[in-house]
Design an enzyme around this catalytic site. Structure first.
Site, mmCIF file in Angstrom:
data_model
loop_
_atom_site.group_PDB
_atom_site.id
_atom_site.type_symbol
_atom_site.label_atom_id
_atom_site.label_comp_id
_atom_site.label_asym_id
_atom_site.label_seq_id
_atom_site.Cartn_x
_atom_site.Cartn_y
_atom_site.Cartn_z
ATOM 1 N N ASP A 1 11.340 1.077 1.439
ATOM 2 C CA ASP A 1 11.990 1.182 2.750
ATOM 3 C C ASP A 1 12.057 -0.196 3.407
ATOM 4 O O ASP A 1 11.530 -0.406 4.484
ATOM 5 C CB ASP A 1 11.252 2.182 3.648
ATOM 6 N N ASP B 1 8.279 -4.982 1.622
ATOM 7 C CA ASP B 1 9.027 -4.351 0.526
ATOM 8 C C ASP B 1 9.903 -5.384 -0.180
ATOM 9 O O ASP B 1 10.036 -5.370 -1.408
ATOM 10 C CB ASP B 1 9.940 -3.237 1.041
ATOM 11 N N ASN C 1 10.554 2.232 7.415
ATOM 12 C CA ASN C 1 10.416 1.142 8.375
ATOM 13 C C ASN C 1 11.587 1.113 9.357
ATOM 14 O O ASN C 1 11.418 0.801 10.542
ATOM 15 C CB ASN C 1 10.308 -0.202 7.650
ATOM 16 N N THR D 1 6.616 2.257 -2.108
ATOM 17 C CA THR D 1 6.046 1.386 -1.081
ATOM 18 C C THR D 1 6.507 1.791 0.314
ATOM 19 O O THR D 1 6.383 1.012 1.256
ATOM 20 C CB THR D 1 6.408 -0.091 -1.347
ATOM 21 N N PHE E 1 0.992 3.929 8.157
ATOM 22 C CA PHE E 1 2.383 4.242 8.489
ATOM 23 C C PHE E 1 3.080 5.108 7.437
ATOM 24 O O PHE E 1 3.723 6.113 7.769
ATOM 25 C CB PHE E 1 3.191 2.951 8.704
ATOM 26 N N ASN E 2 3.040 4.723 6.154
ATOM 27 C CA ASN E 2 3.818 5.432 5.141
ATOM 28 C C ASN E 2 3.420 6.901 5.034
ATOM 29 O O ASN E 2 4.273 7.766 4.812
ATOM 30 C CB ASN E 2 3.669 4.767 3.771
ATOM 31 N N HIS F 1 1.165 -5.812 2.285
ATOM 32 C CA HIS F 1 0.857 -4.470 1.802
ATOM 33 C C HIS F 1 1.563 -4.151 0.484
ATOM 34 O O HIS F 1 0.929 -3.874 -0.539
ATOM 35 C CB HIS F 1 1.282 -3.423 2.838
ATOM 36 N N ASP F 2 2.888 -4.153 0.513
ATOM 37 C CA ASP F 2 3.659 -3.548 -0.574
ATOM 38 C C ASP F 2 3.582 -4.290 -1.909
ATOM 39 O O ASP F 2 3.545 -3.640 -2.960
ATOM 40 C CB ASP F 2 5.114 -3.379 -0.143
#
Length: 309
Positions: free
Chosen positions: A12, A17, A39, A122, A163-164, A238-239
């Protein structure tokens, strides 16, 4: 040398990402990129996946997927990624094609036609949950699922939820309950891989198109983190961790855990409830949870990868 893993990158974009796409393109065989609402909305995430592939000179099909969560109301993160989802860089006019608007069918058909496919989500898990629900036969056929999401400690969207997972808890519940071979890269791990201003300067000095794109992304991303979280100019990557854990497992430490997704709690909806008790239990471990990354080596690998462009 083992061959590069075959993956579908479900994402996203989103700044991190885009860095995950950049990294995966040099270390994996990306059979396709599937976009999901997260996102920002789906129109923007599929656009951002395509513009990232265009800037990096990739030749990978991009498929648009779910435009909203299974049940929950859409929830986005412009407060980190800006109104477009890729705030920061000056983006060119989009010329990269959208292959289809049938990401879920693409995931199912690709999983059925390969015995060695990994899914690397992700973003919110909506596309993956829909694929698992429509074609449960693919769950055991997959070689594995490496996902960025959840946490074995703190949340970021709420005190308990990442969040995800928070964006589509019902989808996450389907995936975590599916019996798929899951590896979870959660906030407890990804916050160990923060990028600081000196790291961004180092990336910019690599001085190719990918480096300038990455540095512009990370400048914006880290400043937005500073605005929202305690004023520190830093950005947790993160991703990319989800891709790195697959391609460079020696950088990570995992432990088998029982993990479930909370759907009902007034304060804990979207939480990944990780059993860290270390006691005998009839709860069978269903997830490999990441607990540690060698941050300095991971940064070296990232910089070496950007220099390949």
């Amino acid at each position: 040398m083992p061959s590069a893993p075959k993956i579908i990158l479900d994402c996203d974009p989103g700044h991190d990402d885009a860095i995950a796409i950049l990294f995966a393109a040099k270390h994996c065989q990306i059979l396709g990129i599937t976009a999901v609402s997260g996102n920002v909305n789906l129109d923007l995430t599929q656009h951002n996946a395509r513009i990232t592939a265009q800037i990096l000179g990739l030749d990978v099909p991009v498929h648009a997927g779910a435009s909203r969560p299974l049940i929950a109301q859409p929830f986005h993160a412009e407060y980190i990624h800006g109104k477009t989802g890729l705030g920061g860089p000056e983006l060119p006019e989009l010329t990269y094609p959208l292959t289809s608007q049938n990401a879920v069918d693409f995931i199912i058909n690709t999983a059925r036609s390969h015995d060695d496919l990994y899914l690397v989500p992700t973003g919110p898990l909506t596309n993956i949950a829909l694929a698992f629900r429509q074609a449960p036969d693919i769950i055991q056929k997959l070689k594995g699922v490496y996902l960025m999401g959840g946490s074995a400690s703190f949340g970021n969207t709420t005190p308990t939820a990442e969040f995800n997972i928070y964006a589509d808890p019902e989808a996450a519940h389907i995936v975590f309950s599916s019996g798929a071979k899951l590896h979870m890269l959660g906030l407890n791990l990804t916050h160990q891989f923060k990028i600081y201003q000196e790291d961004i300067a180092r990336i910019r000095q690599i001085d190719n198109k990918a480096a300038h794109f990455s540095a512009d992304l990370l400048d914006f991303f880290s400043q937005m983190y500073a605005n929202r979280y305690f004023g520190k100019i830093e950005g947790p990557l993160h991703d990319p961790c989800a891709v790195m854990a697959l391609t460079h497992p020696e950088l990570f430490e995992f432990a088998s855990r029982h993990v479930r997704v909370e759907l009902q709690g007034s304060y804990t909806r979207g939480m990944t409830v990780v059993d860290n008790r270390g006691v005998k239990s009839n709860q069978v471990s269903n997830v490999e949870v990441a607990y540690k990354i060698d941050r300095d080596k991971a940064l070296e690998v990232l910089c070496e990868t950007i220099a390949l462009y």
